[in-house]
Structure formats: C-alpha cells, structure tokens
Design a protein around this motif. Structure first.
Motif, PDB file in Angstrom:
ATOM      1  N   TYR A 156       0.834  -1.202   0.000  1.00  0.00           N
ATOM      2  CA  TYR A 156       0.000   0.000   0.000  1.00  0.00           C
ATOM      3  C   TYR A 156       0.871   1.255   0.000  1.00  0.00           C
ATOM      4  CZ  TYR A 156      -3.028   3.765   1.631  1.00  0.00           C
ATOM      5  OH  TYR A 156      -3.685   4.966   1.751  1.00  0.00           O
ATOM      6  N   PHE A 157       1.901   1.252   0.827  1.00  0.00           N
ATOM      7  CA  PHE A 157       2.804   2.389   0.942  1.00  0.00           C
ATOM      8  C   PHE A 157       3.365   2.764  -0.421  1.00  0.00           C
ATOM      9  CE2 PHE A 157       6.862   4.423   1.549  1.00  0.00           C
ATOM     10  CZ  PHE A 157       6.739   5.178   2.706  1.00  0.00           C
ATOM     11  N   ARG A 191     -10.578   5.548  -2.329  1.00  0.00           N
ATOM     12  CA  ARG A 191      -9.283   5.879  -1.740  1.00  0.00           C
ATOM     13  C   ARG A 191      -9.371   5.767  -0.223  1.00  0.00           C
ATOM     14  NH1 ARG A 191      -5.457   5.678  -5.468  1.00  0.00           N
ATOM     15  NH2 ARG A 191      -4.142   7.080  -4.242  1.00  0.00           N
ATOM     16  N   PHE A 192      -8.233   5.647   0.397  1.00  0.00           N
ATOM     17  CA  PHE A 192      -8.173   5.537   1.851  1.00  0.00           C
ATOM     18  C   PHE A 192      -7.257   6.627   2.393  1.00  0.00           C
ATOM     19  CE2 PHE A 192      -9.562   1.477   0.370  1.00  0.00           C
ATOM     20  CZ  PHE A 192     -10.445   1.032   1.346  1.00  0.00           C
ATOM     21  N   ASP A 193      -7.605   7.110   3.575  1.00  0.00           N
ATOM     22  CA  ASP A 193      -6.811   8.174   4.194  1.00  0.00           C
ATOM     23  C   ASP A 193      -5.605   7.627   4.949  1.00  0.00           C
ATOM     24  OD1 ASP A 193      -8.508  10.206   3.266  1.00  0.00           O
ATOM     25  OD2 ASP A 193      -9.878   9.897   4.953  1.00  0.00           O
ATOM     26  N   SER A 194      -5.590   6.299   5.186  1.00  0.00           N
ATOM     27  CA  SER A 194      -4.476   5.722   5.932  1.00  0.00           C
ATOM     28  C   SER A 194      -4.186   4.294   5.485  1.00  0.00           C
ATOM     29  CB  SER A 194      -4.771   5.720   7.437  1.00  0.00           C
ATOM     30  OG  SER A 194      -5.698   4.710   7.763  1.00  0.00           O
ATOM     31  N   THR A 196      -3.516   1.870   7.578  1.00  0.00           N
ATOM     32  CA  THR A 196      -4.250   0.991   8.490  1.00  0.00           C
ATOM     33  C   THR A 196      -5.688   0.805   8.035  1.00  0.00           C
ATOM     34  OG1 THR A 196      -2.863   1.704  10.342  1.00  0.00           O
ATOM     35  CG2 THR A 196      -4.949   0.657  10.890  1.00  0.00           C
ATOM     36  N   GLY A 197      -6.341   1.887   7.616  1.00  0.00           N
ATOM     37  CA  GLY A 197      -7.704   1.796   7.120  1.00  0.00           C
ATOM     38  C   GLY A 197      -7.799   0.912   5.886  1.00  0.00           C
ATOM     39  N   PHE A 198      -6.810   1.035   5.004  1.00  0.00           N
ATOM     40  CA  PHE A 198      -6.774   0.199   3.801  1.00  0.00           C
ATOM     41  C   PHE A 198      -6.699  -1.279   4.169  1.00  0.00           C
ATOM     42  CE2 PHE A 198      -4.055  -2.157   0.803  1.00  0.00           C
ATOM     43  CZ  PHE A 198      -4.837  -2.090  -0.338  1.00  0.00           C
ATOM     44  N   TYR A 199      -5.806  -1.617   5.093  1.00  0.00           N
ATOM     45  CA  TYR A 199      -5.645  -3.028   5.458  1.00  0.00           C
ATOM     46  C   TYR A 199      -6.843  -3.557   6.235  1.00  0.00           C
ATOM     47  CZ  TYR A 199      -0.998  -3.336   3.528  1.00  0.00           C
ATOM     48  OH  TYR A 199       0.062  -3.354   2.653  1.00  0.00           O
ATOM     49  N   LEU A 200      -7.492  -2.730   7.017  1.00  0.00           N
ATOM     50  CA  LEU A 200      -8.728  -3.165   7.667  1.00  0.00           C
ATOM     51  C   LEU A 200      -9.765  -3.544   6.620  1.00  0.00           C
ATOM     52  CD1 LEU A 200      -9.085  -0.585  10.601  1.00  0.00           C
ATOM     53  CD2 LEU A 200      -8.633  -3.041  10.811  1.00  0.00           C
ATOM     54  N   TYR A 201      -9.838  -2.754   5.561  1.00  0.00           N
ATOM     55  CA  TYR A 201     -10.774  -3.068   4.471  1.00  0.00           C
ATOM     56  C   TYR A 201     -10.394  -4.369   3.767  1.00  0.00           C
ATOM     57  CZ  TYR A 201     -13.058  -2.823  -0.074  1.00  0.00           C
ATOM     58  OH  TYR A 201     -13.792  -3.135  -1.199  1.00  0.00           O
ATOM     59  N   VAL A 202      -9.127  -4.509   3.413  1.00  0.00           N
ATOM     60  CA  VAL A 202      -8.657  -5.695   2.702  1.00  0.00           C
ATOM     61  C   VAL A 202      -8.923  -6.954   3.506  1.00  0.00           C
ATOM     62  CG1 VAL A 202      -6.574  -6.909   1.928  1.00  0.00           C
ATOM     63  CG2 VAL A 202      -6.938  -4.518   1.285  1.00  0.00           C
ATOM     64  N   PHE A 203      -8.602  -6.930   4.792  1.00  0.00           N
ATOM     65  CA  PHE A 203      -8.809  -8.115   5.623  1.00  0.00           C
ATOM     66  C   PHE A 203     -10.291  -8.389   5.865  1.00  0.00           C
ATOM     67  CE2 PHE A 203      -4.314  -7.520   6.707  1.00  0.00           C
ATOM     68  CZ  PHE A 203      -3.879  -8.848   6.703  1.00  0.00           C
ATOM     69  N   SER A 248      -0.783  10.338   2.172  1.00  0.00           N
ATOM     70  CA  SER A 248      -1.600   9.465   3.001  1.00  0.00           C
ATOM     71  C   SER A 248      -0.996   9.422   4.402  1.00  0.00           C
ATOM     72  CB  SER A 248      -1.673   8.052   2.395  1.00  0.00           C
ATOM     73  OG  SER A 248      -2.580   7.240   3.108  1.00  0.00           O
ATOM     74  N   ALA A 249      -1.577   8.580   5.261  1.00  0.00           N
ATOM     75  CA  ALA A 249      -1.096   8.441   6.632  1.00  0.00           C
ATOM     76  C   ALA A 249      -0.888   6.971   6.963  1.00  0.00           C
ATOM     77  CB  ALA A 249      -2.092   9.059   7.604  1.00  0.00           C
ATOM     78  N   ILE A 250      -0.102   6.713   7.982  1.00  0.00           N
ATOM     79  CA  ILE A 250       0.073   5.343   8.452  1.00  0.00           C
ATOM     80  C   ILE A 250      -1.154   4.892   9.230  1.00  0.00           C
ATOM     81  CG2 ILE A 250       1.435   3.808   9.927  1.00  0.00           C
ATOM     82  CD1 ILE A 250       2.887   4.578   7.395  1.00  0.00           C
ATOM     83  N   ILE A 251      -1.596   5.704  10.158  1.00  0.00           N
ATOM     84  CA  ILE A 251      -2.760   5.388  10.976  1.00  0.00           C
ATOM     85  C   ILE A 251      -3.414   6.686  11.438  1.00  0.00           C
ATOM     86  CG2 ILE A 251      -1.292   5.191  13.041  1.00  0.00           C
ATOM     87  CD1 ILE A 251      -3.337   3.083  14.072  1.00  0.00           C
ATOM     88  N   LEU A 252      -4.755   6.670  11.483  1.00  0.00           N
ATOM     89  CA  LEU A 252      -5.531   7.806  11.956  1.00  0.00           C
ATOM     90  C   LEU A 252      -6.453   7.344  13.080  1.00  0.00           C
ATOM     91  CD1 LEU A 252      -6.592   9.287   8.493  1.00  0.00           C
ATOM     92  CD2 LEU A 252      -4.844  10.220  10.023  1.00  0.00           C
TER      93      LEU A 252
END
Length: 264
Positions: A156-157, A191-194, A196-203, A248-252
């Motif tokens: 993602y990064f 799109r995702f703001d972080s 962490t949010g992206f991976y929460l969605y993927v999982f 983007s951000a790592i975590i929000l």
C-alpha cells in the motif's frame, strides 16, 4: 479439499480475519490445521523492529499503532472473542501446531502425510521450496497490490507513493516472491486516508476473496495481468515516509472507529 493454514501471530488483523473466514471456507472444504509462526519483519529481532518503526515513521505513529494494538485486544475481550490462535483453533475443533522455521521438515511431513491439498499463508517470510512441493494442489497467498506491480513489503505504501491503482491479489506461491500465477484480483476504487484503514478493508473482504481464489485454483482458472509492470519494493526509509506522508497516513484515529465497526 483438505486445507491447512500457516499464519504469523498477528492478533490485530489476522486473528479476526480467520475467525470470520473459517465457517465460509469449511462449507465446501475442510480446514485440517492451523500452524502458528512467530511474527517477524524482514528477519529483524523484535527490538530491531521497534527501532525501525520508531525511526522511520516517527514517535506519534509508533504510539498510535501501539494504542491500536491495545484497543484491538480490548475489543476482543469485550466481545468475548478468542485471544489467540490456539483458542480459536480449539473453538472450531481444528488441530493447532507451532511452526518452527528452523525445522521445516516437520511441517513438510505433516502436509504430505495428511494429504493437504491447499495451504493458505499469511506470513512475512519466504517458504522453502520443499514446503511448496509438499502440498498436493498449491499454496495461496494474499498480497495487497495488483500484481505483478508492487511485489514485496508494504505494498500500500509504495502504491500510494507512486500514485498507482489500489487492489489486492491472491496468487499461487512459487520460488520467486509474489510471482506465482494469479488466482483472483480485486481492484479498489475508493481511496483511503491511511494504510491501516486500507488493510482493515482488505482483511474484512478476505473471507469472500479467499473462497474465490480456492474455487479458481480447483478449476485451474488464472488471471493474466502482464499488462502491468512488474516491480518489487522492500521496506521504506525515512525519506520515503516523508514523501508518503504528504499523500496518506500510516494510521488515523478514524481507524479505531473502523475497527470497532468490524466487531459490531
């Protein structure tokens, strides 16, 4: 199909993912065992990992990730969920084993003797060729990019850094990292703001996507995505993070609410 799972001891993302996925997989297949491996990052010791996170993404992100881990644990306690893979295995009457990278022959022998058709992995290290060859049909891995682009670590990064299309791929594991035949791909439009949010969605979508990947493997249906450029990336450095942080951000703190919603 007889299925085994090899997963790292990730209680934030992987534990809930498998808790949500087991029943769906078992409708048409049989999960015979869960093997738990020690969580690692590019062969770093636990202390070296902490130093890398702290020096690369900064103290604020480091603290947020730490609080996110604690919050995940509290949500599991509040919702009366298994706190580890051993208890999860017991609740589904699935055999549980510890995986030792120093002794892969034990794992290989289990796969052969129990006629395991499919091995599904969630690990951050490379499987020995002997293990791949011990599975009757194939080994499936999830990778959070549209392969063959952005192979390797933190996809993602790098996808965000290079302003590319987001997605997730499920592929057969081969000797080369993230280079096996593609079984299933999902393009992610929003799109995702972080990260962490992206991976929460993927999982959260894993339980549906893994069943599609298993189905395509048994039917020998593969995806040709040669139009995309093959690229590989390792861990970012501090300069890479500075560029990424502008996009983007790592975590929000919003990710804490996203995680809570997944438990509702």
């Amino acid at each position: 199909m007889n299925i085994s799972i090899l997963v790292e001891d990730d209680k934030v993302f992987a534990l809930k993912t498998w808790e949500d996925s087991i029943n769906l997989i078992n409708k048409k297949n049989k999960i015979c065992s869960i093997w738990l491996a020690k969580k690692e990052l590019k062969k770093m010791s636990f202390f070296d990992q902490l130093i890398w996170y702290y020096t690369t993404i900064g103290v604020l992100n480091f603290l947020k990730l730490f609080l996110f881990t604690i919050y995940s644990f509290l949500l599991r306690v509040i919702n009366n969920k298994p706190l580890g893979f051993k208890k999860l295995s017991k609740s589904y009457n699935i055999k549980f084993y510890k995986y030792d990278k120093r002794a892969p022959k034990r794992f290989d022998s289990y796969l052969r003797e129990n006629e395991i058709d499919i091995l599904i992995i969630m690990i951050g290290f490379v499987l020995p060729t002997s293990t791949i060859n011990s599975v009757r049909v194939g080994v499936i891995n999830k990778h959070a990019s549209l392969l063959p682009s952005f192979k390797g670590l933190w996809p993602y990064f790098w996808t965000i850094l290079y302003d590319s299309e987001l997605g997730v791929s499920y592929h057969l594991v081969s000797e080369n990292i993230d280079s096996g035949k593609i079984l299933f791909q999902h393009r992610i439009i929003n799109r995702f703001d972080s990260m962490t949010g992206f991976y929460l969605y993927v999982f959260s979508k894993f339980k549906f996507h893994i069943n599609e990947a298993i189905k395509n493997l048994t039917e020998e249906k593969f995806i040709n995505n040669d139009i995309k450029k093959s690229t590989y990336f390792s861990l970012p450095n501090k300069r890479d993070y500075e560029i990424f942080s502008k996009k983007s951000a790592i975590i929000l703190f919003d990710d804490f609410f996203f995680l809570k919603k997944l438990y509702e």
